[in-house]
Motif scaffolding. Structure first.
Motif, PDB file in Angstrom:
ATOM      1  N   GLY A  37       1.768 -16.849 -44.555  1.00 53.70           N
ATOM      2  CA  GLY A  37       2.513 -15.721 -45.496  1.00 53.70           C
ATOM      3  C   GLY A  37       3.267 -16.487 -46.694  1.00 53.70           C
ATOM      4  O   GLY A  37       3.346 -17.639 -46.633  1.00 53.70           O
ATOM      5  N   GLU A  38       3.633 -15.599 -47.404  1.00 53.95           N
ATOM      6  CA  GLU A  38       4.411 -15.981 -48.618  1.00 53.95           C
ATOM      7  C   GLU A  38       5.559 -16.638 -48.216  1.00 53.95           C
ATOM      8  O   GLU A  38       6.360 -15.852 -47.621  1.00 53.95           O
ATOM      9  CB  GLU A  38       4.501 -14.964 -49.639  1.00 53.95           C
ATOM     10  N   ILE A  39       6.238 -17.536 -48.878  1.00 51.21           N
ATOM     11  CA  ILE A  39       7.584 -18.131 -48.420  1.00 51.21           C
ATOM     12  C   ILE A  39       8.649 -17.375 -49.551  1.00 51.21           C
ATOM     13  O   ILE A  39       8.700 -17.818 -50.487  1.00 51.21           O
ATOM     14  CB  ILE A  39       7.387 -19.646 -48.883  1.00 51.21           C
ATOM     15  N   LYS A  40       9.177 -16.445 -49.072  1.00 47.41           N
ATOM     16  CA  LYS A  40      10.277 -15.705 -49.643  1.00 47.41           C
ATOM     17  C   LYS A  40      11.040 -15.163 -48.582  1.00 47.41           C
ATOM     18  O   LYS A  40      10.585 -14.990 -47.275  1.00 47.41           O
ATOM     19  CB  LYS A  40       9.748 -15.001 -50.635  1.00 47.41           C
ATOM     20  N   GLY A  41      12.053 -14.529 -49.009  1.00 46.37           N
ATOM     21  CA  GLY A  41      12.830 -13.642 -48.227  1.00 46.37           C
ATOM     22  C   GLY A  41      14.104 -14.535 -47.530  1.00 46.37           C
ATOM     23  O   GLY A  41      14.293 -15.509 -47.887  1.00 46.37           O
ATOM     24  N   THR A  42      14.767 -13.812 -46.669  1.00 50.49           N
ATOM     25  CA  THR A  42      16.141 -14.382 -45.980  1.00 50.49           C
ATOM     26  C   THR A  42      15.793 -14.851 -44.820  1.00 50.49           C
ATOM     27  O   THR A  42      14.988 -14.439 -43.797  1.00 50.49           O
ATOM     28  CB  THR A  42      16.952 -13.441 -45.931  1.00 50.49           C
ATOM     29  N   VAL A  43      16.286 -16.394 -44.502  1.00 50.47           N
ATOM     30  CA  VAL A  43      15.949 -16.785 -43.152  1.00 50.47           C
ATOM     31  C   VAL A  43      17.431 -17.585 -42.785  1.00 50.47           C
ATOM     32  O   VAL A  43      18.172 -17.765 -43.629  1.00 50.47           O
ATOM     33  CB  VAL A  43      14.916 -17.966 -42.903  1.00 50.47           C
ATOM     34  N   TYR A  69      11.588 -22.590 -53.659  1.00 52.47           N
ATOM     35  CA  TYR A  69      10.825 -21.558 -53.105  1.00 52.47           C
ATOM     36  C   TYR A  69      11.609 -20.391 -53.762  1.00 52.47           C
ATOM     37  O   TYR A  69      12.411 -19.735 -53.101  1.00 52.47           O
ATOM     38  CB  TYR A  69      10.764 -21.368 -51.580  1.00 52.47           C
ATOM     39  N   PRO A  70      11.525 -19.939 -54.992  1.00 55.81           N
ATOM     40  CA  PRO A  70      12.220 -18.861 -55.817  1.00 55.81           C
ATOM     41  C   PRO A  70      11.974 -17.695 -54.642  1.00 55.81           C
ATOM     42  O   PRO A  70      10.817 -17.437 -54.258  1.00 55.81           O
ATOM     43  CB  PRO A  70      11.659 -18.720 -56.923  1.00 55.81           C
ATOM     44  N   GLY A  71      12.985 -16.952 -54.630  1.00 59.29           N
ATOM     45  CA  GLY A  71      13.002 -15.653 -53.988  1.00 59.29           C
ATOM     46  C   GLY A  71      13.402 -15.795 -52.272  1.00 59.29           C
ATOM     47  O   GLY A  71      13.265 -14.909 -51.663  1.00 59.29           O
ATOM     48  N   THR A  72      13.824 -17.077 -52.128  1.00 62.36           N
ATOM     49  CA  THR A  72      14.055 -17.139 -50.670  1.00 62.36           C
ATOM     50  C   THR A  72      15.652 -17.357 -50.507  1.00 62.36           C
ATOM     51  O   THR A  72      16.212 -17.865 -51.424  1.00 62.36           O
ATOM     52  CB  THR A  72      13.646 -18.570 -50.064  1.00 62.36           C
ATOM     53  N   THR A  73      16.325 -17.102 -49.537  1.00 58.75           N
ATOM     54  CA  THR A  73      17.663 -16.961 -49.446  1.00 58.75           C
ATOM     55  C   THR A  73      18.123 -17.721 -48.094  1.00 58.75           C
ATOM     56  O   THR A  73      17.463 -17.148 -46.995  1.00 58.75           O
ATOM     57  CB  THR A  73      18.434 -15.552 -49.533  1.00 58.75           C
ATOM     58  N   VAL A  74      18.742 -18.666 -47.851  1.00 63.83           N
ATOM     59  CA  VAL A  74      19.081 -19.256 -46.525  1.00 63.83           C
ATOM     60  C   VAL A  74      20.212 -19.008 -46.223  1.00 63.83           C
ATOM     61  O   VAL A  74      21.445 -19.106 -46.805  1.00 63.83           O
ATOM     62  CB  VAL A  74      18.793 -20.781 -46.560  1.00 63.83           C
ATOM     63  N   LYS A  75      20.610 -18.071 -44.755  1.00 58.91           N
ATOM     64  CA  LYS A  75      22.002 -17.953 -44.273  1.00 58.91           C
ATOM     65  C   LYS A  75      22.301 -19.024 -43.368  1.00 58.91           C
ATOM     66  O   LYS A  75      21.502 -19.265 -42.383  1.00 58.91           O
ATOM     67  CB  LYS A  75      21.945 -16.727 -43.559  1.00 58.91           C
ATOM     68  N   SER A 315      10.788 -14.980 -35.059  1.00 58.38           N
ATOM     69  CA  SER A 315      11.225 -14.816 -36.416  1.00 58.38           C
ATOM     70  C   SER A 315      10.540 -13.800 -36.999  1.00 58.38           C
ATOM     71  O   SER A 315       9.431 -13.678 -36.930  1.00 58.38           O
ATOM     72  CB  SER A 315      11.448 -16.185 -37.110  1.00 58.38           C
ATOM     73  N   ASP A 316      11.273 -12.942 -37.984  1.00 59.13           N
ATOM     74  CA  ASP A 316      10.556 -12.065 -38.861  1.00 59.13           C
ATOM     75  C   ASP A 316       9.891 -12.629 -40.209  1.00 59.13           C
ATOM     76  O   ASP A 316       9.245 -11.941 -40.858  1.00 59.13           O
ATOM     77  CB  ASP A 316      11.496 -10.777 -39.384  1.00 59.13           C
ATOM     78  N   ASN A 317      10.266 -13.854 -40.408  1.00 62.59           N
ATOM     79  CA  ASN A 317       9.705 -14.746 -41.451  1.00 62.59           C
ATOM     80  C   ASN A 317       9.409 -15.990 -41.168  1.00 62.59           C
ATOM     81  O   ASN A 317      10.081 -16.846 -41.627  1.00 62.59           O
ATOM     82  CB  ASN A 317      10.603 -14.476 -42.430  1.00 62.59           C
ATOM     83  N   LEU A 318       8.336 -16.042 -40.228  1.00 67.28           N
ATOM     84  CA  LEU A 318       7.772 -17.276 -39.639  1.00 67.28           C
ATOM     85  C   LEU A 318       7.482 -18.364 -40.903  1.00 67.28           C
ATOM     86  O   LEU A 318       7.796 -19.571 -40.826  1.00 67.28           O
ATOM     87  CB  LEU A 318       6.621 -17.150 -38.894  1.00 67.28           C
ATOM     88  N   SER A 319       6.909 -17.929 -41.891  1.00 67.26           N
ATOM     89  CA  SER A 319       6.385 -18.860 -42.699  1.00 67.26           C
ATOM     90  C   SER A 319       7.425 -19.424 -43.634  1.00 67.26           C
ATOM     91  O   SER A 319       7.490 -20.904 -43.908  1.00 67.26           O
ATOM     92  CB  SER A 319       5.463 -18.047 -43.928  1.00 67.26           C
ATOM     93  N   THR A 320       8.320 -18.756 -44.012  1.00 73.08           N
ATOM     94  CA  THR A 320       9.630 -19.197 -44.630  1.00 73.08           C
ATOM     95  C   THR A 320      10.534 -20.173 -43.596  1.00 73.08           C
ATOM     96  O   THR A 320      10.956 -21.333 -43.963  1.00 73.08           O
ATOM     97  CB  THR A 320      10.519 -18.160 -45.129  1.00 73.08           C
ATOM     98  N   ALA A 321      10.472 -19.680 -42.325  1.00 74.24           N
ATOM     99  CA  ALA A 321      11.251 -20.618 -41.419  1.00 74.24           C
ATOM    100  C   ALA A 321      10.688 -21.783 -41.267  1.00 74.24           C
ATOM    101  O   ALA A 321      11.529 -22.870 -41.114  1.00 74.24           O
ATOM    102  CB  ALA A 321      11.293 -19.685 -40.105  1.00 74.24           C
ATOM    103  N   VAL A 322       9.422 -21.998 -41.061  1.00 74.11           N
ATOM    104  CA  VAL A 322       8.604 -23.429 -40.992  1.00 74.11           C
ATOM    105  C   VAL A 322       8.696 -24.165 -42.143  1.00 74.11           C
ATOM    106  O   VAL A 322       9.201 -25.331 -42.098  1.00 74.11           O
ATOM    107  CB  VAL A 322       7.140 -22.979 -40.629  1.00 74.11           C
ATOM    108  N   ALA A 323       8.692 -23.415 -43.297  1.00 73.91           N
ATOM    109  CA  ALA A 323       8.978 -24.240 -44.672  1.00 73.91           C
ATOM    110  C   ALA A 323      10.286 -25.007 -44.810  1.00 73.91           C
ATOM    111  O   ALA A 323      10.651 -25.909 -45.158  1.00 73.91           O
ATOM    112  CB  ALA A 323       8.904 -23.293 -45.728  1.00 73.91           C
TER     113      ALA A 323
END
Lengths: 426, 290
Positions: A37-43, A69-75, A315-323
């Motif tokens: 999936g697309e790499i974006k969102g919050t992880v 990766y614009p559009g990503t936020t890391v907490k 994780s709800d956002n596996l693609s971003t988490a793996v990235a």
């Protein structure tokens, strides 16, 4: 009536407890996961005791990820050093594991067994290509298919010698022992020359020593402990005879792991083992001692200590988490981390030729770092992760009885194997 | 104007009741349930009947832990029953500077048990102050294995517990001594009773209820001893783990990601039973004496 009500309340509570204590099979299904999936969102990224010392470094890594990766936020959650296992346990039990979590292999094992972690081998084609084999193997478990973490940073042990004590008590720093037998022989000289005031040898043998001696701790299928062999008896007998001769301090029988380092800092012993950065640590506690230390490669197979980042399967956002896990553990970010934290080494293949690690600056600390880095090529995880805390405690207790001569080495090993199998199969 | 409602007492009791249910009753019930399972911190487990209790029968470590806990209790009980009382009798006197001594004896109580135990470790190790002094003065040729001999280690920990507990129980006795009639003492003195006789015949009966309270407190805390033994043995339980207490054994099995919660819970139940036993006995003895 009151009694009946109390009985009813108690029965309900017991039933609820039965349901609540999780007496059900864990979800260990081996579903295919999609990380395309697309790499974006919050992880969420969880680290272990990096604040405040390494805040700038980690924040820089996180900023770099969000920029790439614009559009990503890391907490970023950083947990204190104490109570980390309990924190992770409570997160896992309440299904609130962060997307990416720092887990050493032994922490990751029970989570992987419960199907809570992503098999990154399945999710990432380049894992084995980009990370060193030994580090990847740390996250592979007997009876489980897959790799349950990206190796992050590595460490190993080297030998440290107090040259002043060596020369004072008749030893030559150019002829350092390379086997346990030589170590014992030199320990005898130190004991005799110092009239028992200084020791060379000051630690108990452990499971790791058995592995170094070529003893298999587990059966090939990982389902049974089998380390009560004649070779293991020989290892314990060596220490037992040394103890009987007074070559080890008596308190070694109750010492915790860092006992030999503490005695080394007090200059009561002339040898210890430690990580690649130990001289800098010793410098803080005993500056005059630090100058007298030289390092040499570990005796036998060097141990491999691995830290890694695991990805939560839920994780709800596996693609971003793996990235994110790949980003934090990338060669360049690891190299920068190792610069901030001297004594740790990157787990990436690309870092193998990095002169930052493979060359010494000529100081004794630089030599130790170089030796440690070079040793990593042959380092192995010497204690199977399945050996849990209770097993380790019991094994150490039995070894202690064998060394003190209260029971034979064979009896100690037989008892330890029996108990470990009991705990494993329970 | 009537402002009280039927639920007012429940509102007031509510927070305490919730606390009790969540942090006392619920864990206690859960411990009972877990004792019959092979549960681990993650993934629960399955019911194993009385398997955990059968395991106890073949557990050498449990035998050592039980003996240690019971010896600990049997030695601590008389010492902490009478030494603080004697100390309180001495410090009850209204002498100049007595407040300093009361404070001094109480200081170990407020010091952290871990810090105190660490200091004792430094004192008692082979190259520590005690062995060093004894060797310097010629009492010893070899250091005594305070931290590596099974029984010496146990008695070192007992000494630490007694030293740390003296001040605490002394304060309890001091308040109780205030209620012992001075006239009785005077009457006994007039009848020719000396200090020892007055102590046994006036002071001790006067503080008997407090002695019972102290007995119960000492018994329970001695059977549940952990910090002293843990710190003095660096968490190893002494050579071969033979100086572990029952609580240390429970801790050994329960900690970590793969803690064996089922067996640890079964051990906790055993500890509960052997703690309640002496308490009931003491209460019964007191009732008989009364």
């Amino acid at each position: 009536m009151r009694t009946r009500l109390a009985g009813l309340a108690l029965s309900s509570a017991v039933l609820t407890a039965v349901a609540g204590c999780g007496l059900s099979d864990a979800d260990t299904s081996d579903d295919q996961v999609d990380i395309t999936g697309e790499i974006k969102g919050t992880v969420t990224l969880q680290t272990w005791a990096l604040k405040p010392k390494f805040t700038d470094y980690m924040q820089g890594v996180i900023d770099g990820f969000e920029e790439k990766y614009p559009g990503t936020t890391v907490k970023w959650l950083d947990q204190p050093g104490d109570g980390y296992p309990e924190k992770v346990l409570s997160q896992a039990a309440s299904n609130e594991l962060p997307d990416v979590t720092n887990l050493p292999p032994e922490f990751a094992l029970p989570l992987a067994e419960q199907g809570l972690l992503l098999d990154v081998d399945q999710a990432d084609d380049k894992l084995r290509e980009e990370y060193v084999a030994g580090a990847v193997a740390s996250y592979e478990y007997a009876g489980q298919t897959g790799v349950y973490g990206y190796p992050w940073y590595l460490n190993t042990d080297v030998n440290y010698w107090n040259t002043e004590l060596l020369s004072q008590y008749g030893l030559d720093e150019t002829k350092l022992p390379t086997t346990i037998e030589e170590l014992v022989a030199q320990a005898r000289i130190v004991k005799e020359e110092s009239d028992g005031k200084v020791h060379l040898l000051s630690r108990m043998p452990s499971v790791e020593d058995l592995t170094q001696a070529g003893v298999d701790i587990l059966s090939p299928d990982g389902k049974e402990f089998v380390f009560n062999t004649p070779e293991a008896v020989a290892v314990l007998d060596t220490y037992r005879d040394a103890f009987a001769e007074g070559l080890l301090p008596r308190n070694v029988l109750t010492d915790a792991y860092l006992g030999n380092m503490e005695l080394f800092k007090k200059q009561q012993v002339a040898w210890t083992t430690g990580g690649g950065n130990s001289i800098n640590t010793i410098k803080v506690d005993n500056p005059s001692l630090a100058e007298k230390i030289i390092a040499s490669p570990a005796i036998g197979t060097p141990p491999l200590y691995t830290q890694g980042l695991s990805v939560a399967k839920g994780s709800d956002n596996l693609s971003t988490a793996v990235a994110l896990a790949r980003w934090v553990t990338s060669a360049e970010n690891q190299a920068a981390f190792a610069e901030v934290v001297p004594g740790i080494f990157p787990s990436t293949v690309a870092s193998a030729q990095d002169p930052q690690f493979s060359e010494s600056d000529g100081t004794n600390a630089g030599d130790a770092k170089k030796i440690a880095f070079t040793s990593l090529a042959e380092a192995e995880a010497l204690k199977p992760v399945i050996v849990d805390q209770a097993m380790t405690d019991f094994i150490n207790q039995q070894f202690s009885l064998a060394i003190s001569g209260e029971i034979t080495s064979q009896e100690a090993l037989d008892k330890a194997v029996e108990k470990c199998n009991e705990l494993l199969n329970n | 104007m009537k402002t009280q409602r039927w639920f007012t007492p429940w509102l007031l009791l509510g927070p305490a009741l919730v606390w009790l249910l969540v942090f006392n009753l619920w864990p206690a019930i859960n411990t009972v349930v877990l004792a019959f399972t092979n549960a681990k911190p993650l993934g629960g487990g399955s019911f194993t009947g009385v398997a955990n209790f059968e395991r106890m029968l073949n557990d050498d470590q449990l035998v050592y832990a039980l003996v240690n806990s019971i010896v600990y209790m049997l030695v601590c009980l008389p010492l902490l029953l009478f030494l603080p009382l004697l100390l309180a009798v001495l410090l009850e006197k209204k002498l100049p500077g007595i407040t300093f001594f009361r404070t001094a004896f109480y200081t170990p109580v407020i010091a952290s048990a871990v810090v105190v135990a660490l200091i004792w470790t430094w004192l008692l190790e082979d190259r520590g102050l005690v062995n060093g002094l004894a060797q310097q003065l010629g009492f010893l040729t070899e250091p005594l294995p305070f931290l590596s001999g099974r029984w010496l280690l146990l008695f070192s920990a007992i000494s630490l517990t007694v030293w740390k507990g003296l001040g605490y129980y002394m304060i309890i006795y001091l308040s109780a001594l205030g209620n012992v009639s001075r006239q009785l003492h005077e009457a006994a003195a007039v009848d020719g009773a000396g200090p020892i006789r007055r102590f046994w015949s006036v002071t001790v009966p006067g503080v008997r209820t407090t002695m019972l309270l102290v007995s119960v407190l000492v018994t329970v805390s001695a059977l549940r001893v952990f910090t002293e033994l843990f710190v003095l043995t660096n968490g190893t339980g002494g050579p071969g783990g033979r100086t572990m207490s029952l609580v240390m054994l429970i801790q050994m099995y329960s900690r970590g990601f793969t803690g064996h919660l089922g067996y640890a819970s079964a051990l906790s139940l055993l500890l509960f039973v052997i703690t309640v036993g002496p308490m009931l006995l003491l209460l019964r003895l007191n009732r008989k004496a009364a």
